[in-house]
Design an enzyme around this catalytic site. Structure first.
Site, PDB file in Angstrom:
ATOM      1  N   SER A  86       0.803  -1.225   0.000  1.00 41.19           N
ATOM      2  CA  SER A  86       0.000   0.000   0.000  1.00 41.19           C
ATOM      3  C   SER A  86       0.833   1.272   0.000  1.00 41.19           C
ATOM      4  CB  SER A  86      -0.922   0.005   1.216  1.00 41.19           C
ATOM      5  OG  SER A  86      -0.146  -0.084   2.380  1.00 41.19           O
ATOM      6  N   THR A 188      -1.789   3.887   3.950  1.00 39.78           N
ATOM      7  CA  THR A 188      -0.886   5.013   3.718  1.00 39.78           C
ATOM      8  C   THR A 188      -0.051   5.264   4.962  1.00 39.78           C
ATOM      9  OG1 THR A 188      -2.467   6.082   2.274  1.00 39.78           O
ATOM     10  CG2 THR A 188      -0.929   7.533   3.423  1.00 39.78           C
ATOM     11  N   THR A 206       1.953   7.141  -0.274  1.00 40.34           N
ATOM     12  CA  THR A 206       1.036   6.018  -0.520  1.00 40.34           C
ATOM     13  C   THR A 206       1.032   5.600  -1.984  1.00 40.34           C
ATOM     14  OG1 THR A 206      -1.257   5.299  -0.165  1.00 40.34           O
ATOM     15  CG2 THR A 206      -0.967   7.490  -1.052  1.00 40.34           C
ATOM     16  N   ARG A 216      -6.219   8.801 -10.937  1.00 43.50           N
ATOM     17  CA  ARG A 216      -6.912   9.210  -9.694  1.00 43.50           C
ATOM     18  C   ARG A 216      -5.871   9.675  -8.661  1.00 43.50           C
ATOM     19  NH1 ARG A 216      -6.557   7.574  -4.069  1.00 43.50           N
ATOM     20  NH2 ARG A 216      -8.570   7.902  -3.099  1.00 43.50           N
ATOM     21  N   THR A 239      -5.367   8.892   6.913  1.00 38.67           N
ATOM     22  CA  THR A 239      -5.346   7.659   6.127  1.00 38.67           C
ATOM     23  C   THR A 239      -6.792   7.251   5.871  1.00 38.67           C
ATOM     24  OG1 THR A 239      -4.583   5.358   6.107  1.00 38.67           O
ATOM     25  CG2 THR A 239      -5.161   6.252   8.255  1.00 38.67           C
ATOM     26  N   GLY A 240      -6.990   6.448   4.840  1.00 35.95           N
ATOM     27  CA  GLY A 240      -8.354   6.016   4.548  1.00 35.95           C
ATOM     28  C   GLY A 240      -8.827   6.519   3.195  1.00 35.95           C
TER      29      GLY A 240
HETATM   30  C1  SD4 Z   1      -5.881   7.417  -0.733  1.00 36.26           C
HETATM   31  N1  SD4 Z   1      -5.718   7.967   1.581  1.00 36.26           N
HETATM   32  O1  SD4 Z   1      -5.271   7.244  -1.762  1.00 36.26           O
HETATM   33  C2  SD4 Z   1      -5.192   7.126   0.547  1.00 36.26           C
HETATM   34  C3  SD4 Z   1      -5.324   5.679   0.827  1.00 36.26           C
HETATM   35  C4  SD4 Z   1      -5.010   5.320   2.217  1.00 36.26           C
HETATM   36  O2  SD4 Z   1      -4.561   3.940   3.837  1.00 36.26           O
HETATM   37  O3  SD4 Z   1      -4.915   6.061   3.112  1.00 36.26           O
HETATM   38  N2  SD4 Z   1      -4.798   4.152   2.522  1.00 36.26           N
HETATM   39  O4  SD4 Z   1      -7.051   7.777  -0.695  1.00 36.26           O
END
Ligand code: SD4
Length: 331
Positions: A86, A188, A206, A216, A239-240
């Protein structure tokens, strides 16, 4: 009673009398002058791999190094781990099979640098730092970011990571874009640190959400969304689901809430509450959404909060390097 003890006693009584006589506002102001002791240095980062990353950052912080150098060195650890699905080149690709990387960095002077949709480079965070220090810009994306990286002496890695490509080929069988919460899309690394001089910096890097559309960009390379540092107040990283973080300018929101007097914990909780409210207002299902914030203020106090259970973070301070489970909105 000695003169000194008499003096101390009368001073203490006088101070108490002032507090009793002061208006409520004055009393609050006086309390604000009694600041908690600042804990520093300190570094905090998202997810379990933050533990290893913190170790690297701590080497710099413990030697009175700069928070900026610490966060860059720290997040480079998962970036160079090709088993990490990731972050960095070991990350899962987009739906066209490209591993595209997002990263940003911010220091105590509000210097910022960012790259998005960068391919073939092992350390996007260092390219982001080069954007910050060596270009007239703050954000460079796609082919332009690759060109810039190569012109700065970064090496183009030609080989794809086999395991990651294997995962992608498996995914192509269904091509179903429904990121699995806390697993394939939420790892991330965001790291924020305060150095021995009390200065704050942050870094975020990330490979983004797995099987995203080509091109994207998430929150992670966007200053104010995936990362924000205000050296007067504090710092935050996220994160997320990047789309949800961007929607509320997440990390800027967390830091501004701290500026208004919230603790880091309260600030993270309020930002998550805003995401929850907006999600509901938009008629979306909360169970499909995960966002986690971590924050640090100038006293070295930290906070963390997330939408769904399952988010954890690593904190390295004078008590050592430890992993904590974040509290969540959905219990
Ligand atoms: C994203 N925030 O690309 C990142 C992904 C992520 O833990 O945080 N993964 O949207």
């Amino acid at each position: 009673m000695s003169d000194r003890r008499k003096f101390l006693k009368t001073s203490a009584l006088a101070a108490a009398a002032v507090v009793v006589n002061a208006s409520q506002t004055e009393a609050r102001e006086m309390k604000a002058l009694v600041k908690p002791v600042t804990v520093k240095p300190v570094v905090i980062s998202t997810w379990k791999f933050g533990l290893q990353a913190n170790e690297e950052a701590w080497k710099i912080l413990a030697n009175s190094g700069r928070a900026l150098d610490a966060v860059e060195a720290g997040v480079k650890v998962p970036e160079s781990n090709m088993n990490e699905r990731s972050v960095g080149l070991g990350g899962r690709p987009d739906r066209d099979g490209h591993v595209t990387l997002d990263a940003c960095i911010m220091d105590e002077f509000a210097n910022i640098g960012s790259v998005a949709c960068l391919e073939h480079i092992m350390h996007p965070i260092s390219v982001a730092r080069a954007v910050m220090e060596k270009s007239p810009h703050v954000m460079i994306v796609g082919d332009g970011a690759l060109q810039f990286a190569l012109s700065e002496g970064f090496t183009k890695e030609k080989k794809d990571v086999e395991e990651s490509q294997k995962d992608w080929k498996e995914w192509l069988k269904t091509s179903n874009y429904k990121p699995v919460i806390n697993i394939e899309n939420h790892d991330t690394i965001g790291m924020i640190a305060m150095d021995a001089n009390g200065n704050l910096s942050g870094a975020c890097t990330t490979s983004g959400i797995a099987y995203k559309m080509h091109g994207r960009v998430g929150d992670s390379p966007i200053i104010g969304a995936g990362l924000f540092v205000d050296n007067e107040v504090g710092a935050a990283t996220a994160t997320g689901h990047g789309e949800e973080v961007i929607r509320i300018a997440g990390c800027h929101t967390v830091v501004e809430l701290m500026r208004q007097g919230r603790t880091p914990q309260q600030a993270c909780e309020e930002a998550v509450a805003r995401i929850v409210k907006i999600t509901k207002n938009r008629g979306k299902n909360l169970k499909d959404i995960q966002v986690g914030f971590i924050a640090l203020n100038k006293n070295g106090e930290h906070g963390a909060y997330c939408v769904q259970k399952g988010f954890n973070y690593a904190l390295y301070d004078i008590k050592g390097n430890n992993l904590f489970n974040s509290d969540s909105y959905v219990k």
